[in-house]
Design a protein around this motif. Structure first.
Motif, PDB file in Angstrom:
ATOM      1  N   SER A  67      11.800 -11.816   3.466  1.00 53.49           N
ATOM      2  CA  SER A  67      11.587 -10.427   3.041  1.00 53.49           C
ATOM      3  C   SER A  67      10.328 -10.242   2.189  1.00 53.49           C
ATOM      4  CB  SER A  67      12.802  -9.922   2.260  1.00 53.49           C
ATOM      5  OG  SER A  67      12.924 -10.598   1.017  1.00 53.49           O
ATOM      6  N   ILE A  68       9.601 -11.320   1.936  1.00 53.53           N
ATOM      7  CA  ILE A  68       8.434 -11.242   1.043  1.00 53.53           C
ATOM      8  C   ILE A  68       7.423 -10.208   1.524  1.00 53.53           C
ATOM      9  CG2 ILE A  68       6.313 -12.511   0.511  1.00 53.53           C
ATOM     10  CD1 ILE A  68       7.932 -14.758  -0.520  1.00 53.53           C
ATOM     11  N   GLY A  69       7.119 -10.221   2.826  1.00 55.06           N
ATOM     12  CA  GLY A  69       6.154  -9.268   3.370  1.00 55.06           C
ATOM     13  C   GLY A  69       6.593  -7.830   3.170  1.00 55.06           C
ATOM     14  N   SER A  70       7.883  -7.552   3.384  1.00 57.09           N
ATOM     15  CA  SER A  70       8.377  -6.184   3.234  1.00 57.09           C
ATOM     16  C   SER A  70       8.448  -5.776   1.765  1.00 57.09           C
ATOM     17  CB  SER A  70       9.748  -6.022   3.897  1.00 57.09           C
ATOM     18  OG  SER A  70      10.712  -6.841   3.281  1.00 57.09           O
ATOM     19  N   ILE A  71       8.671  -6.732   0.856  1.00 53.64           N
ATOM     20  CA  ILE A  71       8.639  -6.422  -0.578  1.00 53.64           C
ATOM     21  C   ILE A  71       7.228  -6.031  -0.989  1.00 53.64           C
ATOM     22  CG2 ILE A  71       8.900  -7.373  -2.907  1.00 53.64           C
ATOM     23  CD1 ILE A  71      11.155  -9.145  -1.830  1.00 53.64           C
ATOM     24  N   ILE A  72       6.233  -6.759  -0.495  1.00 59.14           N
ATOM     25  CA  ILE A  72       4.834  -6.432  -0.781  1.00 59.14           C
ATOM     26  C   ILE A  72       4.523  -5.016  -0.306  1.00 59.14           C
ATOM     27  CG2 ILE A  72       2.451  -6.963  -0.113  1.00 59.14           C
ATOM     28  CD1 ILE A  72       3.235  -9.935  -0.153  1.00 59.14           C
ATOM     29  N   THR A  73       4.962  -4.699   0.910  1.00 58.82           N
ATOM     30  CA  THR A  73       4.733  -3.348   1.449  1.00 58.82           C
ATOM     31  C   THR A  73       5.440  -2.292   0.620  1.00 58.82           C
ATOM     32  OG1 THR A  73       4.531  -4.216   3.709  1.00 58.82           O
ATOM     33  CG2 THR A  73       5.011  -1.875   3.476  1.00 58.82           C
ATOM     34  N   LEU A  74       6.704  -2.537   0.299  1.00 60.31           N
ATOM     35  CA  LEU A  74       7.495  -1.557  -0.455  1.00 60.31           C
ATOM     36  C   LEU A  74       6.899  -1.303  -1.840  1.00 60.31           C
ATOM     37  CD1 LEU A  74      10.047   0.203  -0.307  1.00 60.31           C
ATOM     38  CD2 LEU A  74      11.322  -1.716  -1.300  1.00 60.31           C
ATOM     39  N   ALA A  80       2.244   3.468  -5.307  1.00 61.75           N
ATOM     40  CA  ALA A  80       1.297   4.519  -4.938  1.00 61.75           C
ATOM     41  C   ALA A  80       1.962   5.891  -4.957  1.00 61.75           C
ATOM     42  CB  ALA A  80       0.725   4.226  -3.546  1.00 61.75           C
ATOM     43  N   TYR A  81       3.177   5.971  -4.443  1.00 63.81           N
ATOM     44  CA  TYR A  81       3.912   7.240  -4.404  1.00 63.81           C
ATOM     45  C   TYR A  81       4.164   7.765  -5.818  1.00 63.81           C
ATOM     46  CZ  TYR A  81       7.333  10.704  -2.825  1.00 63.81           C
ATOM     47  OH  TYR A  81       8.001  11.884  -2.573  1.00 63.81           O
ATOM     48  N   LEU A  82       4.543   6.856  -6.720  1.00 63.06           N
ATOM     49  CA  LEU A  82       4.803   7.260  -8.100  1.00 63.06           C
ATOM     50  C   LEU A  82       3.536   7.796  -8.769  1.00 63.06           C
ATOM     51  CD1 LEU A  82       7.120   4.345  -9.323  1.00 63.06           C
ATOM     52  CD2 LEU A  82       7.796   6.715  -8.909  1.00 63.06           C
ATOM     53  N   MET A  83       2.407   7.134  -8.511  1.00 63.47           N
ATOM     54  CA  MET A  83       1.160   7.549  -9.154  1.00 63.47           C
ATOM     55  C   MET A  83       0.584   8.828  -8.555  1.00 63.47           C
ATOM     56  SD  MET A  83      -0.984   4.063 -10.026  1.00 63.47           S
ATOM     57  CE  MET A  83      -0.714   3.200  -8.481  1.00 63.47           C
ATOM     58  N   ALA A 133      12.361   1.489   4.949  1.00 57.56           N
ATOM     59  CA  ALA A 133      12.326   2.312   3.740  1.00 57.56           C
ATOM     60  C   ALA A 133      10.893   2.684   3.376  1.00 57.56           C
ATOM     61  CB  ALA A 133      12.983   1.561   2.581  1.00 57.56           C
ATOM     62  N   SER A 134       9.970   1.746   3.564  1.00 57.58           N
ATOM     63  CA  SER A 134       8.556   2.010   3.262  1.00 57.58           C
ATOM     64  C   SER A 134       8.015   3.134   4.127  1.00 57.58           C
ATOM     65  CB  SER A 134       7.726   0.731   3.469  1.00 57.58           C
ATOM     66  OG  SER A 134       8.148  -0.303   2.605  1.00 57.58           O
ATOM     67  N   TYR A 135       8.361   3.091   5.420  1.00 60.01           N
ATOM     68  CA  TYR A 135       7.914   4.151   6.332  1.00 60.01           C
ATOM     69  C   TYR A 135       8.523   5.505   5.952  1.00 60.01           C
ATOM     70  CZ  TYR A 135       5.390   1.301   9.747  1.00 60.01           C
ATOM     71  OH  TYR A 135       4.465   0.500  10.361  1.00 60.01           O
ATOM     72  N   LEU A 136       9.801   5.490   5.561  1.00 56.74           N
ATOM     73  CA  LEU A 136      10.452   6.746   5.185  1.00 56.74           C
ATOM     74  C   LEU A 136       9.809   7.372   3.948  1.00 56.74           C
ATOM     75  CD1 LEU A 136      14.245   5.923   5.718  1.00 56.74           C
ATOM     76  CD2 LEU A 136      12.855   7.540   7.033  1.00 56.74           C
ATOM     77  N   GLY A 140       4.960   7.239   7.138  1.00 56.15           N
ATOM     78  CA  GLY A 140       4.132   6.516   8.102  1.00 56.15           C
ATOM     79  C   GLY A 140       2.642   6.693   7.901  1.00 56.15           C
ATOM     80  N   THR A 141       2.238   7.343   6.809  1.00 58.96           N
ATOM     81  CA  THR A 141       0.810   7.570   6.553  1.00 58.96           C
ATOM     82  C   THR A 141       0.390   6.898   5.249  1.00 58.96           C
ATOM     83  OG1 THR A 141       1.271   9.644   5.397  1.00 58.96           O
ATOM     84  CG2 THR A 141       0.808   9.777   7.763  1.00 58.96           C
ATOM     85  N   PRO A 142      -0.874   6.464   5.147  1.00 57.89           N
ATOM     86  CA  PRO A 142      -1.353   5.809   3.918  1.00 57.89           C
ATOM     87  C   PRO A 142      -1.334   6.763   2.724  1.00 57.89           C
ATOM     88  CG  PRO A 142      -2.856   5.427   5.758  1.00 57.89           C
ATOM     89  CD  PRO A 142      -1.903   6.485   6.200  1.00 57.89           C
ATOM     90  N   ILE A 143      -1.189   6.188   1.538  1.00 58.00           N
ATOM     91  CA  ILE A 143      -1.252   6.959   0.293  1.00 58.00           C
ATOM     92  C   ILE A 143      -2.459   6.476  -0.500  1.00 58.00           C
ATOM     93  CG2 ILE A 143      -0.058   7.595  -1.842  1.00 58.00           C
ATOM     94  CD1 ILE A 143       2.580   6.912  -0.481  1.00 58.00           C
ATOM     95  N   TYR A 144      -3.314   7.385  -0.911  1.00 58.22           N
ATOM     96  CA  TYR A 144      -4.505   7.005  -1.685  1.00 58.22           C
ATOM     97  C   TYR A 144      -4.825   8.102  -2.694  1.00 58.22           C
ATOM     98  CZ  TYR A 144      -6.404   9.949   2.040  1.00 58.22           C
ATOM     99  OH  TYR A 144      -6.616  10.980   2.919  1.00 58.22           O
ATOM    100  N   GLY A 145      -5.812   7.824  -3.552  1.00 52.95           N
ATOM    101  CA  GLY A 145      -6.183   8.783  -4.585  1.00 52.95           C
ATOM    102  C   GLY A 145      -5.705   8.364  -5.961  1.00 52.95           C
ATOM    103  N   PHE A 146      -5.894   7.052  -6.295  1.00 48.55           N
ATOM    104  CA  PHE A 146      -5.403   6.524  -7.568  1.00 48.55           C
ATOM    105  C   PHE A 146      -6.411   6.737  -8.694  1.00 48.55           C
ATOM    106  CE2 PHE A 146      -4.055   3.275  -4.291  1.00 48.55           C
ATOM    107  CZ  PHE A 146      -2.868   3.918  -4.003  1.00 48.55           C
TER     108      PHE A 146
END
Length: 315
Positions: A67-74, A80-83, A133-136, A140-146
């Protein structure tokens, strides 16, 4: 005397392989040894190295964490979503994302230790769940603007040294301390060597597994934060397939896939080898598919060597 020399050679063999590969790529392409490229390799392996520390603990207890890869993604997506979407500050967003990664690790520990699901199935299941969960969360789109200050974690320098490399070195220092100087480290080796004997000697095996998978989640989360800062964009595929490279690094570094044996210092060599191997093949214009084949062969050779060593020890 001869046996002593052979033992030293076995212990340092991974570093000899690293030196040989480094020289070979330096001779094959002059750009490989340029300062810019070496710094690029250092930044690339930093994320791999940080995630490999947690995986080292997991494999030492004869477990696995897919699950390491999916944890990195999540972690990428949540931080990013929080910020960006919820207006959290940089520090609070990072802390909350890392707490979440620890909780995910504890969940893996619960499924494996308390419920009794085999590690490979439990972590494969959570891998799928958290990828979804990451996609939801991001649609499905990138988040940017930090915040611009966030870039320092993945792109900054302290003197000539990239900040991600400093973070990796500190994490390896912590990992080495846990294994060599704490009683937790002794528990990891004991559980991986013989779980039943560990129980009989009074070691709380279940609690040890919880701790190991929580640490695996934490270090994967740290790798995710560094990756997010370096790319400056949260991608729903950020950590896809990352677990394969992490496992390869750890096993290549001499950590026995059957548990109970391995050194953190050799894992560093495994990380560096995968880093220069990937970078060198890119510079030599080796196709992505051929790179996958080479990495697969490296993993098979590493596990095969470990299996042969085990057989010889039993005969």
């Amino acid at each position: 005397m001869r046996s002593t020399i052979l033992n030293i050679f076995k212990e340092k063999a991974i570093w000899i392989v690293f030196v040989i590969l480094f020289i070979a790529f330096s001779m094959s392409n002059h750009r490989f040894i340029s300062s810019n490229n070496l710094f690029t390799i250092a930044r690339q392996v930093s994320m791999l190295g940080i995630a490999s520390i947690g995986m080292t603990f997991v494999i030492l207890i004869a477990g696995i964490d897919l699950s390491i890869g999916s944890i990195i993604t999540l972690v990428n997506i949540v931080a990013a979503y929080l910020m960006v979407k919820m207006g959290f500050g940089m520090v609070s967003a990072v802390i909350l994302a890392l707490i979440m990664s620890i909780i995910v690790g504890v969940l893996n520990g619960f499924l494996i230790s308390t419920i009794g699901i085999p590690a490979i199935i439990a972590t494969f299941a959570t891998q799928i769940v958290f990828e979804g969960a990451s996609y939801l969360i991001c649609g499905g789109t990138p988040i940017y603007g930090f915040d611009e200050r966030f870039k320092v974690i993945g792109q900054g320098y302290i003197g000539p040294v990239p900040v991600p490399v400093i973070i990796m070195i500190v994490c390896f220092g912590i990992g080495s301390f846990i294994l060599n100087k704490s009683y937790f480290g002794r528990y990891f080796y004991a559980v991986g060597g013989n779980e039943e004997a560990s129980k009989l000697s009074g070691i709380r095996v279940g609690h040890t597994k919880y701790l190991v998978y929580a640490l695996s989640g934490l270090f994967a989360g740290l790798a995710g934060i560094v990756m997010l800062s370096r790319t400056n964009s949260a991608q729903p595929t950020a950590g896809m397939g990352y677990e394969f490279d992490v496992i390869t690094c750890v096993v290549l570094g001499g950590v026995s896939i059957s548990g109970g044996f391995g050194k953190m210092s050799n894992v560093v060599a495994g990380v560096l080898i995968i880093g220069i191997l990937t970078n060198g093949m890119v510079l030599l214009n080796v196709s992505t598919y051929m790179q996958m084949i080479v990495k697969g062969i490296v993993l098979v050779l590493a596990v095969g060597f470990d299996s042969l060593q085990k057989k010889r020890a039993l005969t």
